[in-house]
Write an enzyme that holds these catalytic residues in place. Structure first.
Site, PDB file in Angstrom:
ATOM      1  N   GLY A  29       0.954  -0.922  -0.123  1.00  0.00           N
ATOM      2  CA  GLY A  29       0.083  -0.074  -0.714  1.00  0.00           C
ATOM      3  C   GLY A  29       0.819   0.813  -0.038  1.00  0.00           C
ATOM      4  O   GLY A  29       2.027   0.958   0.465  1.00  0.00           O
ATOM      5  N   ASP A  30      -0.033   2.404  -0.727  1.00  0.00           N
ATOM      6  CA  ASP A  30       1.319   3.246  -0.842  1.00  0.00           C
ATOM      7  C   ASP A  30       2.362   4.313   0.271  1.00  0.00           C
ATOM      8  O   ASP A  30       2.801   3.917   0.817  1.00  0.00           O
ATOM      9  CB  ASP A  30       0.722   4.650  -1.482  1.00  0.00           C
ATOM     10  CG  ASP A  30      -0.697   4.975  -0.961  1.00  0.00           C
ATOM     11  OD1 ASP A  30      -1.383   4.738   0.151  1.00  0.00           O
ATOM     12  OD2 ASP A  30      -1.090   6.090  -0.911  1.00  0.00           O
ATOM     13  N   TYR A  87      -5.886  -6.911  -3.728  1.00  0.00           N
ATOM     14  CA  TYR A  87      -5.868  -6.467  -5.442  1.00  0.00           C
ATOM     15  C   TYR A  87      -4.962  -8.006  -5.117  1.00  0.00           C
ATOM     16  O   TYR A  87      -4.198  -8.583  -4.975  1.00  0.00           O
ATOM     17  CB  TYR A  87      -4.807  -5.707  -5.556  1.00  0.00           C
ATOM     18  CG  TYR A  87      -3.957  -5.350  -4.785  1.00  0.00           C
ATOM     19  CD1 TYR A  87      -3.340  -4.421  -4.078  1.00  0.00           C
ATOM     20  CD2 TYR A  87      -2.524  -5.340  -5.732  1.00  0.00           C
ATOM     21  CE1 TYR A  87      -2.356  -4.444  -3.619  1.00  0.00           C
ATOM     22  CE2 TYR A  87      -1.268  -5.019  -5.710  1.00  0.00           C
ATOM     23  CZ  TYR A  87      -1.265  -4.802  -4.428  1.00  0.00           C
ATOM     24  OH  TYR A  87       0.462  -4.667  -4.228  1.00  0.00           O
ATOM     25  N   TRP A 101     -10.122  -5.913  -4.857  1.00  0.00           N
ATOM     26  CA  TRP A 101     -11.042  -5.742  -4.195  1.00  0.00           C
ATOM     27  C   TRP A 101     -11.792  -5.727  -2.504  1.00  0.00           C
ATOM     28  O   TRP A 101     -10.801  -5.749  -2.033  1.00  0.00           O
ATOM     29  CB  TRP A 101     -12.348  -7.684  -3.450  1.00  0.00           C
ATOM     30  CG  TRP A 101     -12.140  -8.274  -4.489  1.00  0.00           C
ATOM     31  CD1 TRP A 101     -13.388  -9.238  -5.400  1.00  0.00           C
ATOM     32  CD2 TRP A 101     -10.856  -9.076  -5.511  1.00  0.00           C
ATOM     33  NE1 TRP A 101     -13.663  -9.711  -6.211  1.00  0.00           N
ATOM     34  CE2 TRP A 101     -11.760  -9.784  -6.705  1.00  0.00           C
ATOM     35  CE3 TRP A 101     -10.199  -8.645  -5.975  1.00  0.00           C
ATOM     36  CZ2 TRP A 101     -11.424 -10.938  -7.724  1.00  0.00           C
ATOM     37  CZ3 TRP A 101      -9.121  -9.491  -7.025  1.00  0.00           C
ATOM     38  CH2 TRP A 101     -10.218  -9.989  -8.392  1.00  0.00           C
ATOM     39  N   ASN A 164      -0.860  11.285  -4.994  1.00  0.00           N
ATOM     40  CA  ASN A 164      -1.577  10.175  -5.181  1.00  0.00           C
ATOM     41  C   ASN A 164      -2.805   9.489  -6.085  1.00  0.00           C
ATOM     42  O   ASN A 164      -3.555   9.182  -5.316  1.00  0.00           O
ATOM     43  CB  ASN A 164      -1.444   8.986  -4.112  1.00  0.00           C
ATOM     44  CG  ASN A 164      -0.312   7.764  -4.617  1.00  0.00           C
ATOM     45  OD1 ASN A 164       0.761   7.541  -5.400  1.00  0.00           O
ATOM     46  ND2 ASN A 164       0.157   8.000  -3.347  1.00  0.00           N
ATOM     47  N   ARG A 166      -5.409   9.136  -7.848  1.00  0.00           N
ATOM     48  CA  ARG A 166      -6.327   7.806  -8.558  1.00  0.00           C
ATOM     49  C   ARG A 166      -7.451   7.320  -8.633  1.00  0.00           C
ATOM     50  O   ARG A 166      -9.049   7.001  -7.885  1.00  0.00           O
ATOM     51  CB  ARG A 166      -6.314   6.262  -7.759  1.00  0.00           C
ATOM     52  CG  ARG A 166      -4.581   5.932  -6.798  1.00  0.00           C
ATOM     53  CD  ARG A 166      -4.000   5.301  -8.118  1.00  0.00           C
ATOM     54  NE  ARG A 166      -2.550   4.746  -7.787  1.00  0.00           N
ATOM     55  CZ  ARG A 166      -1.637   5.365  -7.745  1.00  0.00           C
ATOM     56  NH1 ARG A 166      -1.592   6.199  -8.185  1.00  0.00           N
ATOM     57  NH2 ARG A 166      -0.155   5.140  -7.268  1.00  0.00           N
ATOM     58  N   GLY A 226       8.883  11.608 -13.144  1.00  0.00           N
ATOM     59  CA  GLY A 226       9.404  10.655 -13.460  1.00  0.00           C
ATOM     60  C   GLY A 226      11.177  10.221 -13.967  1.00  0.00           C
ATOM     61  O   GLY A 226      11.857  10.514 -12.634  1.00  0.00           O
ATOM     62  N   ASP A 257       6.659   6.253  -3.241  1.00  0.00           N
ATOM     63  CA  ASP A 257       6.761   6.094  -2.345  1.00  0.00           C
ATOM     64  C   ASP A 257       7.914   6.200  -1.510  1.00  0.00           C
ATOM     65  O   ASP A 257       7.953   6.495  -0.387  1.00  0.00           O
ATOM     66  CB  ASP A 257       6.386   4.752  -2.259  1.00  0.00           C
ATOM     67  CG  ASP A 257       4.638   4.713  -2.728  1.00  0.00           C
ATOM     68  OD1 ASP A 257       4.047   5.644  -2.877  1.00  0.00           O
ATOM     69  OD2 ASP A 257       4.051   3.325  -3.340  1.00  0.00           O
TER      70      ASP A 257
HETATM   71  P1  ADP Z   1       5.217   7.495  -8.820  1.00  0.00           P
HETATM   72  O1  ADP Z   1       5.760   6.298  -8.399  1.00  0.00           O
HETATM   73  O2  ADP Z   1       4.770   8.596  -7.582  1.00  0.00           O
HETATM   74  O3  ADP Z   1       4.455   8.251 -10.198  1.00  0.00           O
HETATM   75  P2  ADP Z   1       7.594   9.148 -10.509  1.00  0.00           P
HETATM   76  O4  ADP Z   1       7.327   8.077 -11.175  1.00  0.00           O
HETATM   77  O5  ADP Z   1       7.431  10.554 -10.792  1.00  0.00           O
HETATM   78  O6  ADP Z   1       6.511   8.824  -8.999  1.00  0.00           O
HETATM   79  O7  ADP Z   1       9.107   8.516  -9.819  1.00  0.00           O
HETATM   80  C1  ADP Z   1       9.316   9.254  -8.479  1.00  0.00           C
HETATM   81  C2  ADP Z   1      11.130   9.495  -8.220  1.00  0.00           C
HETATM   82  O8  ADP Z   1      11.697   8.257  -8.748  1.00  0.00           O
HETATM   83  C3  ADP Z   1      11.454  10.129  -9.581  1.00  0.00           C
HETATM   84  O9  ADP Z   1      11.115  11.452  -9.379  1.00  0.00           O
HETATM   85  C4  ADP Z   1      12.897  10.120  -9.994  1.00  0.00           C
HETATM   86  O10 ADP Z   1      13.852  10.110  -9.081  1.00  0.00           O
HETATM   87  C5  ADP Z   1      12.484   8.601  -9.461  1.00  0.00           C
HETATM   88  N1  ADP Z   1      12.588   7.828 -11.182  1.00  0.00           N
HETATM   89  C6  ADP Z   1      11.313   7.732 -11.134  1.00  0.00           C
HETATM   90  N2  ADP Z   1      11.388   7.045 -12.753  1.00  0.00           N
HETATM   91  C7  ADP Z   1      12.764   7.410 -13.062  1.00  0.00           C
HETATM   92  C8  ADP Z   1      13.732   6.723 -14.023  1.00  0.00           C
HETATM   93  N3  ADP Z   1      13.012   5.803 -14.858  1.00  0.00           N
HETATM   94  N4  ADP Z   1      14.634   7.344 -13.793  1.00  0.00           N
HETATM   95  C9  ADP Z   1      15.356   7.749 -13.348  1.00  0.00           C
HETATM   96  N5  ADP Z   1      14.911   7.772 -11.963  1.00  0.00           N
HETATM   97  C10 ADP Z   1      13.299   7.815 -11.901  1.00  0.00           C
END
Ligand code: ADP
Length: 297
Positions: A29-30, A87, A101, A164, A166, A226, A257
């Site tokens: 869970g987050d 889940y 569920w 988060n 959803r 990301g 998380d």
């Molecule tokens: P969530 O899981 O909440 O969607 P993100 O996908 O934005 O969050 O990722 C959270 C953090 O994880 C990012 O700020 C980065 O530091 C790291 N991260 C996620 N994906 C990558 C990636 N492909 N390459 C490098 N760091 C990543």
């Protein structure tokens, strides 16, 4: 020592084991993930997970799981006629598909017991919750949760929120955005992820996400994105940092998380804002190079 209370729902996870038709059971869970990483990253912290569970053996197993991980269970409420949400992951051409569920999940009643929440929050320096914690509350639970957080805030507690988003947990995207906005107004630190925010709030870039939460009153906003740049504002100072480059991403489950746990343990451990963000992205980097939500880092 920082007293950290993470509040939310922990579910039973059933994950397929190859093509055997067998499933492995675990818990995730987050907010639990963040508590789990915080405990590992800051062993001197007192980490508690505030939640509600049922009274059957699977609920007992979850409580044991938390204890075994060093996460405190002082604020795990028992609700006799409820159980844990569950889940199941199904693989479809290599893509993971989740079935849930959770209508009988005890955590949906988490906020119905006001004195329980007040006790949990009174035992915290830092309180952490998410848009999922809020989404799953039944009836008046969302208002009760935000009222308890607002009260904790007036008593000097630091409130941390990961939006988060959803949409499947809400009646509509508009309803989700309205509650998430309300939740941010009781929070000192907001840790959103830009892609979700752009989709539902229409932010044109990560700066727009940052500025929207700053305008709601958060003193610290760190926008995950990301592999993209991480924009932040902290006590009026703005900046941007680059996450560590990861060429061998295995599984991005719990990236956000674990980032949050890395950020909070560094930040409350005395690191400067950029140092804390670097620590956070390093934690997430290691987590996405492993499989599953809880990676032994
Ligand atoms: P969530 O899981 O909440 O969607 P993100 O996908 O934005 O969050 O990722 C959270 C953090 O994880 C990012 O700020 C980065 O530091 C790291 N991260 C996620 N994906 C990558 C990636 N492909 N390459 C490098 N760091 C990543």
């Amino acid at each position: 020592m920082t007293r950290f209370v993470s509040v939310g729902e922990c579910m039973v996870e059933m994950a397929p084991q190859g093509k055997s038709g067998q499933y492995a059971m675990s818990f995730a869970g987050d907010t639990l993930n963040t508590a789990w990483y915080a405990q590992r990253l800051a062993p001197d912290w007192a980490v508690q997970y505030a939640t509600a569970v049922g009274s059957g053996p699977v609920s007992d197993q979850m409580v044991d799981f938390l204890s075994d991980a060093g996460v405190g269970t002082d604020f795990v409420r028992r609700i006799d006629d409820r159980t844990l949400g569950l889940y199941l992951i199904a693989l479809n051409n290599g893509e993971r598909h989740f079935s849930y569920w959770r209508s009988q999940s005890a955590a949906r009643l988490l906020a119905q017991d006001g004195p329980f929440l007040l006790r949990a929050f009174a035992a915290a320096d830092v309180i952490y919750f998410s848009g999922i914690t809020l989404a799953v509350q039944e009836g008046s639970g969302r208002d009760k949760l935000l009222d308890a957080l607002a009260r904790a805030r007036t008593r000097g507690k630091t409130i941390v929120f990961d939006s988060n988003l959803r949409p499947g947990l809400w009646d509509s995207a508009d309803q989700m955005c309205a509650w998430v906005t309300k939740a941010a107004t009781v929070s000192h630190i907001v840790l959103p992820s830009h892609d979700d925010e752009a989709r539902h709030f229409g932010d044109k870039d990560a700066l727009a996400t940052r500025d929207r939460y700053v305008a709601l009153g958060a003193a610290t906003v760190v926008v995950k994105n990301g592999p993209g740049l991480i924009h932040y504002q902290h006590q009026g100072a703005r900046g941007v940092t680059e996450p560590a480059v990861v060429s061998d991403v295995v599984d991005t489950t719990a990236a956000g998380d674990s980032f949050n746990a890395g950020f909070l343990t560094a930040h409350f451990g005395g690191a400067g804002i950029e140092e804390a963000i670097h620590a956070a992205s390093n934690v997430a980097r290691r987590v996405i190079q492993g499989r599953g939500a809880l990676v032994a880092i």
